[in-house]
Design a protein around this motif. Structure first.
Motif, PDB file in Angstrom:
ATOM      1  N   VAL A   1       0.863  -1.086  -0.031  1.00 42.91           N
ATOM      2  CA  VAL A   1       0.002  -0.087  -0.074  1.00 42.91           C
ATOM      3  C   VAL A   1       0.695   1.199   0.135  1.00 42.91           C
ATOM      4  O   VAL A   1       0.617   2.112  -0.643  1.00 42.91           O
ATOM      5  N   ILE A   2       2.067   1.299   0.727  1.00 42.47           N
ATOM      6  CA  ILE A   2       2.909   2.265   0.799  1.00 42.47           C
ATOM      7  C   ILE A   2       4.167   1.926   0.851  1.00 42.47           C
ATOM      8  O   ILE A   2       4.921   1.486   1.775  1.00 42.47           O
ATOM      9  N   PRO A   3       4.935   1.778  -0.432  1.00 43.41           N
ATOM     10  CA  PRO A   3       5.979   1.367  -0.686  1.00 43.41           C
ATOM     11  C   PRO A   3       7.220   1.929   0.317  1.00 43.41           C
ATOM     12  O   PRO A   3       7.039   3.321   0.462  1.00 43.41           O
ATOM     13  N   ILE A   4       8.156   1.233   0.654  1.00 44.28           N
ATOM     14  CA  ILE A   4       9.016   1.718   1.215  1.00 44.28           C
ATOM     15  C   ILE A   4       8.760   1.768   3.012  1.00 44.28           C
ATOM     16  O   ILE A   4       9.233   1.078   3.703  1.00 44.28           O
ATOM     17  N   PHE A   5       7.995   2.845   3.233  1.00 48.11           N
ATOM     18  CA  PHE A   5       7.469   3.205   4.500  1.00 48.11           C
ATOM     19  C   PHE A   5       6.560   2.344   5.129  1.00 48.11           C
ATOM     20  O   PHE A   5       6.128   2.162   6.323  1.00 48.11           O
ATOM     21  N   GLY A   6       5.854   1.550   4.197  1.00 52.88           N
ATOM     22  CA  GLY A   6       4.692   0.793   4.590  1.00 52.88           C
ATOM     23  C   GLY A   6       4.939  -0.508   5.624  1.00 52.88           C
ATOM     24  O   GLY A   6       4.273  -0.927   6.235  1.00 52.88           O
ATOM     25  N   ILE A   7       6.400  -0.668   5.577  1.00 51.81           N
ATOM     26  CA  ILE A   7       6.704  -1.896   6.400  1.00 51.81           C
ATOM     27  C   ILE A   7       6.702  -1.523   8.029  1.00 51.81           C
ATOM     28  O   ILE A   7       6.697  -2.348   8.796  1.00 51.81           O
ATOM     29  N   LEU A   8       6.962  -0.193   8.095  1.00 50.19           N
ATOM     30  CA  LEU A   8       6.747   0.400   9.385  1.00 50.19           C
ATOM     31  C   LEU A   8       5.451   0.863   9.656  1.00 50.19           C
ATOM     32  O   LEU A   8       4.836   0.751  10.917  1.00 50.19           O
ATOM     33  N   ILE A   9       4.779   1.441   8.848  1.00 45.18           N
ATOM     34  CA  ILE A   9       3.628   2.245   8.929  1.00 45.18           C
ATOM     35  C   ILE A   9       2.398   1.292   8.979  1.00 45.18           C
ATOM     36  O   ILE A   9       1.365   1.259   9.679  1.00 45.18           O
ATOM     37  N   GLY A  10       2.512   0.079   8.238  1.00 38.07           N
ATOM     38  CA  GLY A  10       1.454  -1.191   8.236  1.00 38.07           C
ATOM     39  C   GLY A  10       1.101  -1.552   9.462  1.00 38.07           C
ATOM     40  O   GLY A  10      -0.055  -1.588   9.979  1.00 38.07           O
ATOM     41  N   PRO A  11       2.051  -2.302  10.241  1.00 37.12           N
ATOM     42  CA  PRO A  11       1.831  -2.910  11.625  1.00 37.12           C
ATOM     43  C   PRO A  11       1.142  -1.640  12.553  1.00 37.12           C
ATOM     44  O   PRO A  11       0.480  -2.078  13.321  1.00 37.12           O
ATOM     45  N   PHE A  12       1.843  -0.583  12.362  1.00 37.02           N
ATOM     46  CA  PHE A  12       1.196   0.571  13.226  1.00 37.02           C
ATOM     47  C   PHE A  12      -0.109   0.868  13.105  1.00 37.02           C
ATOM     48  O   PHE A  12      -0.971   0.730  14.052  1.00 37.02           O
ATOM     49  N   ILE A  13      -0.445   0.966  11.799  1.00 32.10           N
ATOM     50  CA  ILE A  13      -1.810   1.485  11.633  1.00 32.10           C
ATOM     51  C   ILE A  13      -2.759   0.107  11.517  1.00 32.10           C
ATOM     52  O   ILE A  13      -3.818   0.175  12.246  1.00 32.10           O
ATOM     53  N   GLY A  14      -2.348  -1.009  11.397  1.00 34.66           N
ATOM     54  CA  GLY A  14      -2.966  -2.261  11.524  1.00 34.66           C
ATOM     55  C   GLY A  14      -3.271  -2.414  13.106  1.00 34.66           C
ATOM     56  O   GLY A  14      -4.480  -2.824  13.220  1.00 34.66           O
ATOM     57  N   ALA A  15      -2.534  -2.308  14.212  1.00 34.87           N
ATOM     58  CA  ALA A  15      -2.425  -2.558  15.074  1.00 34.87           C
ATOM     59  C   ALA A  15      -3.671  -1.639  15.805  1.00 34.87           C
ATOM     60  O   ALA A  15      -4.535  -1.985  16.663  1.00 34.87           O
ATOM     61  N   ILE A  16      -3.437  -0.456  15.527  1.00 37.34           N
ATOM     62  CA  ILE A  16      -4.522   0.776  15.885  1.00 37.34           C
ATOM     63  C   ILE A  16      -5.827   0.361  15.339  1.00 37.34           C
ATOM     64  O   ILE A  16      -6.816   0.738  16.125  1.00 37.34           O
ATOM     65  N   VAL A  17      -5.999   0.018  13.910  1.00 38.65           N
ATOM     66  CA  VAL A  17      -7.379  -0.334  13.554  1.00 38.65           C
ATOM     67  C   VAL A  17      -8.098  -1.328  14.438  1.00 38.65           C
ATOM     68  O   VAL A  17      -9.341  -1.339  15.087  1.00 38.65           O
ATOM     69  N   ALA A  18      -7.206  -2.233  14.494  1.00 41.23           N
ATOM     70  CA  ALA A  18      -7.580  -3.284  15.313  1.00 41.23           C
ATOM     71  C   ALA A  18      -8.097  -3.181  16.727  1.00 41.23           C
ATOM     72  O   ALA A  18      -9.356  -3.794  17.011  1.00 41.23           O
ATOM     73  N   GLU A  19      -7.468  -2.605  17.385  1.00 44.33           N
ATOM     74  CA  GLU A  19      -7.739  -2.044  18.722  1.00 44.33           C
ATOM     75  C   GLU A  19      -8.702  -1.151  18.732  1.00 44.33           C
ATOM     76  O   GLU A  19      -9.698  -1.426  19.508  1.00 44.33           O
ATOM     77  N   LEU A  20      -8.887  -0.245  17.830  1.00 43.80           N
ATOM     78  CA  LEU A  20     -10.114   0.585  17.939  1.00 43.80           C
ATOM     79  C   LEU A  20     -11.597  -0.097  17.446  1.00 43.80           C
ATOM     80  O   LEU A  20     -12.536   0.154  18.233  1.00 43.80           O
ATOM     81  N   ILE A  21     -11.427  -1.006  16.410  1.00 41.19           N
ATOM     82  CA  ILE A  21     -12.702  -1.550  16.049  1.00 41.19           C
ATOM     83  C   ILE A  21     -13.028  -2.796  16.937  1.00 41.19           C
ATOM     84  O   ILE A  21     -14.398  -2.813  17.322  1.00 41.19           O
ATOM     85  N   VAL A  22     -12.076  -3.540  17.145  1.00 34.74           N
ATOM     86  CA  VAL A  22     -12.416  -4.735  17.990  1.00 34.74           C
ATOM     87  C   VAL A  22     -12.723  -4.627  19.341  1.00 34.74           C
ATOM     88  O   VAL A  22     -13.508  -5.087  19.733  1.00 34.74           O
ATOM     89  N   ASN A  23     -11.557  -3.961  19.890  1.00 37.42           N
ATOM     90  CA  ASN A  23     -11.752  -3.697  21.360  1.00 37.42           C
ATOM     91  C   ASN A  23     -12.549  -2.416  21.892  1.00 37.42           C
ATOM     92  O   ASN A  23     -12.288  -2.097  23.002  1.00 37.42           O
ATOM     93  N   LYS A  24     -12.547  -1.631  20.997  1.00 32.19           N
ATOM     94  CA  LYS A  24     -13.423  -0.275  21.161  1.00 32.19           C
ATOM     95  C   LYS A  24     -12.558   0.732  22.062  1.00 32.19           C
ATOM     96  O   LYS A  24     -12.946   1.189  22.926  1.00 32.19           O
ATOM     97  N   ARG A  25     -11.131   0.608  21.977  1.00 31.36           N
ATOM     98  CA  ARG A  25     -10.262   1.208  22.681  1.00 31.36           C
ATOM     99  C   ARG A  25     -10.114   2.678  22.340  1.00 31.36           C
ATOM    100  O   ARG A  25     -10.656   3.161  21.125  1.00 31.36           O
ATOM    101  N   SER A  26      -9.716   3.630  23.219  1.00 30.84           N
ATOM    102  CA  SER A  26      -9.492   5.069  22.770  1.00 30.84           C
ATOM    103  C   SER A  26      -8.478   4.890  21.872  1.00 30.84           C
ATOM    104  O   SER A  26      -7.523   4.050  21.684  1.00 30.84           O
ATOM    105  N   LEU A  27      -8.371   6.187  21.094  1.00 32.14           N
ATOM    106  CA  LEU A  27      -7.267   6.345  20.263  1.00 32.14           C
ATOM    107  C   LEU A  27      -5.932   6.429  20.763  1.00 32.14           C
ATOM    108  O   LEU A  27      -4.956   5.621  20.314  1.00 32.14           O
ATOM    109  N   SER A  28      -6.072   6.962  21.788  1.00 33.00           N
ATOM    110  CA  SER A  28      -4.500   7.187  22.344  1.00 33.00           C
ATOM    111  C   SER A  28      -4.033   5.657  22.900  1.00 33.00           C
ATOM    112  O   SER A  28      -3.022   5.399  22.826  1.00 33.00           O
TER     113      SER A  28
END
Length: 160
Positions: free
Chosen positions: A97-124
Protein backbone atom coordinates in the motif's frame (compact mmCIF):
# COMPACT_ATOMS: atom_id res chain seq x y z
CA UNK A 1 31.42 -22.29 -13.59
CA UNK A 2 32.13 -22.45 -9.87
CA UNK A 3 31.91 -18.64 -9.63
CA UNK A 4 28.41 -18.72 -11.16
CA UNK A 5 27.32 -21.28 -8.56
CA UNK A 6 28.60 -19.08 -5.75
CA UNK A 7 26.86 -16.04 -7.23
CA UNK A 8 23.54 -17.93 -7.28
CA UNK A 9 24.00 -19.11 -3.69
CA UNK A 10 24.99 -15.59 -2.59
CA UNK A 11 21.93 -14.09 -4.27
CA UNK A 12 19.71 -16.55 -2.40
CA UNK A 13 21.31 -15.51 0.90
CA UNK A 14 20.88 -11.80 0.08
CA UNK A 15 17.21 -12.33 -0.81
CA UNK A 16 16.80 -14.10 2.56
CA UNK A 17 17.97 -10.92 4.29
CA UNK A 18 15.67 -8.77 2.14
CA UNK A 19 12.86 -11.00 3.37
CA UNK A 20 13.48 -9.77 6.89
CA UNK A 21 12.02 -6.39 6.05
CA UNK A 22 9.59 -7.65 3.40
CA UNK A 23 7.83 -10.54 5.14
CA UNK A 24 6.12 -11.59 1.92
CA UNK A 25 9.53 -13.04 0.92
CA UNK A 26 10.02 -16.36 2.77
CA UNK A 27 13.55 -15.81 4.08
CA UNK A 28 14.03 -19.27 5.47
CA UNK A 29 13.22 -20.90 2.13
CA UNK A 30 15.90 -18.85 0.39
CA UNK A 31 18.44 -19.82 3.05
CA UNK A 32 17.57 -23.49 2.74
CA UNK A 33 17.64 -23.21 -1.07
CA UNK A 34 21.17 -21.83 -0.81
CA UNK A 35 22.24 -24.79 1.33
CA UNK A 36 20.57 -27.28 -1.01
CA UNK A 37 22.02 -25.70 -4.13
CA UNK A 38 25.46 -25.91 -2.59
CA UNK A 39 24.85 -29.65 -2.26
CA UNK A 40 23.63 -29.92 -5.85
CA UNK A 41 26.41 -27.77 -7.31
CA UNK A 42 29.27 -29.07 -5.19
CA UNK A 43 28.49 -31.87 -2.72
CA UNK A 44 26.12 -32.87 0.04
CA UNK A 45 28.98 -34.69 1.77
CA UNK A 46 29.74 -31.90 4.31
CA UNK A 47 26.11 -31.87 5.49
CA UNK A 48 25.68 -34.39 8.25
CA UNK A 49 22.45 -35.11 10.08
CA UNK A 50 23.77 -32.76 12.79
CA UNK A 51 24.02 -29.90 10.28
CA UNK A 52 20.39 -30.36 9.23
CA UNK A 53 19.24 -30.75 12.83
CA UNK A 54 20.96 -27.53 13.90
CA UNK A 55 19.67 -25.62 10.86
CA UNK A 56 16.19 -27.01 11.54
CA UNK A 57 16.34 -25.70 15.11
CA UNK A 58 17.40 -22.31 13.79
CA UNK A 59 14.41 -22.35 11.41
CA UNK A 60 12.11 -22.95 14.40
CA UNK A 61 13.85 -20.06 16.19
CA UNK A 62 13.26 -17.79 13.20
CA UNK A 63 9.53 -18.44 13.27
CA UNK A 64 9.36 -18.16 17.05
CA UNK A 65 11.33 -14.90 17.06
CA UNK A 66 8.92 -13.36 14.59
CA UNK A 67 5.83 -14.27 16.56
CA UNK A 68 7.21 -13.69 20.06
CA UNK A 69 8.75 -10.28 19.33
CA UNK A 70 5.51 -9.02 17.81
CA UNK A 71 3.46 -10.47 20.67
CA UNK A 72 5.71 -9.00 23.37
CA UNK A 73 5.84 -5.59 21.69
CA UNK A 74 2.07 -5.40 21.48
CA UNK A 75 1.30 -6.93 24.89
CA UNK A 76 3.81 -4.66 26.64
CA UNK A 77 1.86 -1.66 25.39
CA UNK A 78 -1.52 -3.08 26.40
CA UNK A 79 -2.55 -4.69 23.13
CA UNK A 80 -4.74 -7.71 22.60
CA UNK A 81 -4.92 -10.59 20.11
CA UNK A 82 -6.77 -8.22 17.80
CA UNK A 83 -3.77 -5.88 17.91
CA UNK A 84 -1.44 -8.77 17.09
CA UNK A 85 -3.60 -9.78 14.12
CA UNK A 86 -3.98 -6.19 12.94
CA UNK A 87 -0.24 -5.71 13.15
CA UNK A 88 0.43 -8.93 11.26
CA UNK A 89 -1.96 -7.95 8.48
CA UNK A 90 -0.34 -4.50 8.40
CA UNK A 91 3.14 -6.01 8.09
CA UNK A 92 2.03 -7.98 5.04
CA UNK A 93 -0.14 -5.31 3.40
CA UNK A 94 1.88 -2.21 4.35
CA UNK A 95 4.70 -2.50 1.81
CA UNK A 96 2.17 -2.93 -1.02
CA UNK A 97 0.00 0.00 0.00
CA UNK A 98 2.81 2.39 0.96
CA UNK A 99 6.07 1.30 -0.70
CA UNK A 100 9.22 1.65 1.43
CA UNK A 101 7.61 3.15 4.56
CA UNK A 102 4.70 0.69 4.60
CA UNK A 103 6.80 -1.89 6.40
CA UNK A 104 6.71 0.32 9.53
CA UNK A 105 3.46 2.19 8.96
CA UNK A 106 1.49 -0.98 8.10
CA UNK A 107 1.82 -2.77 11.44
CA UNK A 108 1.37 0.54 13.28
CA UNK A 109 -1.91 1.33 11.52
CA UNK A 110 -3.04 -2.31 11.55
CA UNK A 111 -2.68 -2.57 15.32
CA UNK A 112 -4.41 0.78 15.87
CA UNK A 113 -7.36 -0.05 13.64
CA UNK A 114 -7.78 -3.51 15.17
CA UNK A 115 -7.75 -2.13 18.72
CA UNK A 116 -10.18 0.66 17.81
CA UNK A 117 -12.65 -1.60 16.02
CA UNK A 118 -12.45 -4.89 17.93
CA UNK A 119 -11.77 -3.70 21.48
CA UNK A 120 -13.32 -0.23 21.22
CA UNK A 121 -10.23 1.34 22.81
CA UNK A 122 -9.51 5.02 22.81
CA UNK A 123 -7.31 6.47 20.12
CA UNK A 124 -4.46 7.16 22.57
CA UNK A 125 -4.53 3.56 23.89
CA UNK A 126 -4.64 2.21 20.35
CA UNK A 127 -1.69 4.39 19.29
CA UNK A 128 0.36 2.97 22.19
CA UNK A 129 -0.39 -0.52 20.89
CA UNK A 130 0.62 0.62 17.40
CA UNK A 131 3.95 1.85 18.77
CA UNK A 132 4.40 -1.51 20.50
CA UNK A 133 3.79 -3.31 17.21
CA UNK A 134 6.52 -1.30 15.48
CA UNK A 135 8.94 -1.94 18.35
CA UNK A 136 8.07 -5.63 18.17
CA UNK A 137 8.65 -5.69 14.42
CA UNK A 138 12.03 -3.96 14.69
CA UNK A 139 13.05 -6.33 17.51
CA UNK A 140 11.99 -9.25 15.35
CA UNK A 141 14.07 -8.07 12.39
CA UNK A 142 17.15 -7.61 14.58
CA UNK A 143 16.72 -11.03 16.19
CA UNK A 144 16.11 -12.78 12.87
CA UNK A 145 19.12 -11.04 11.31
CA UNK A 146 21.33 -12.45 14.07
CA UNK A 147 19.86 -15.94 13.63
CA UNK A 148 20.32 -15.86 9.85
CA UNK A 149 23.92 -14.66 10.19
CA UNK A 150 24.57 -17.56 12.56
CA UNK A 151 22.93 -20.00 10.12
CA UNK A 152 25.06 -18.81 7.22
CA UNK A 153 28.15 -18.70 9.42
CA UNK A 154 27.55 -22.31 10.49
CA UNK A 155 27.03 -23.27 6.84
CA UNK A 156 30.44 -21.81 5.92
CA UNK A 157 32.04 -23.41 8.97
CA UNK A 158 30.80 -26.80 7.78
CA UNK A 159 31.78 -26.46 4.12
CA UNK A 160 35.21 -24.90 4.61
Amino acid sequence: MEAVYWIIISILFVVAFVGLVYPIIPSVLFLLAGFLLYGVFFSFQPFSWLFWLIQGLFVVLLFAADYVANLIGIKKYGGSKAGVWGSTIGIIAGPFVIPIFGILIGPFIGAIVAELIVNKRSLSESVKVGVGSVIGFISSVITKTIIQVIMIGYFFMVIL
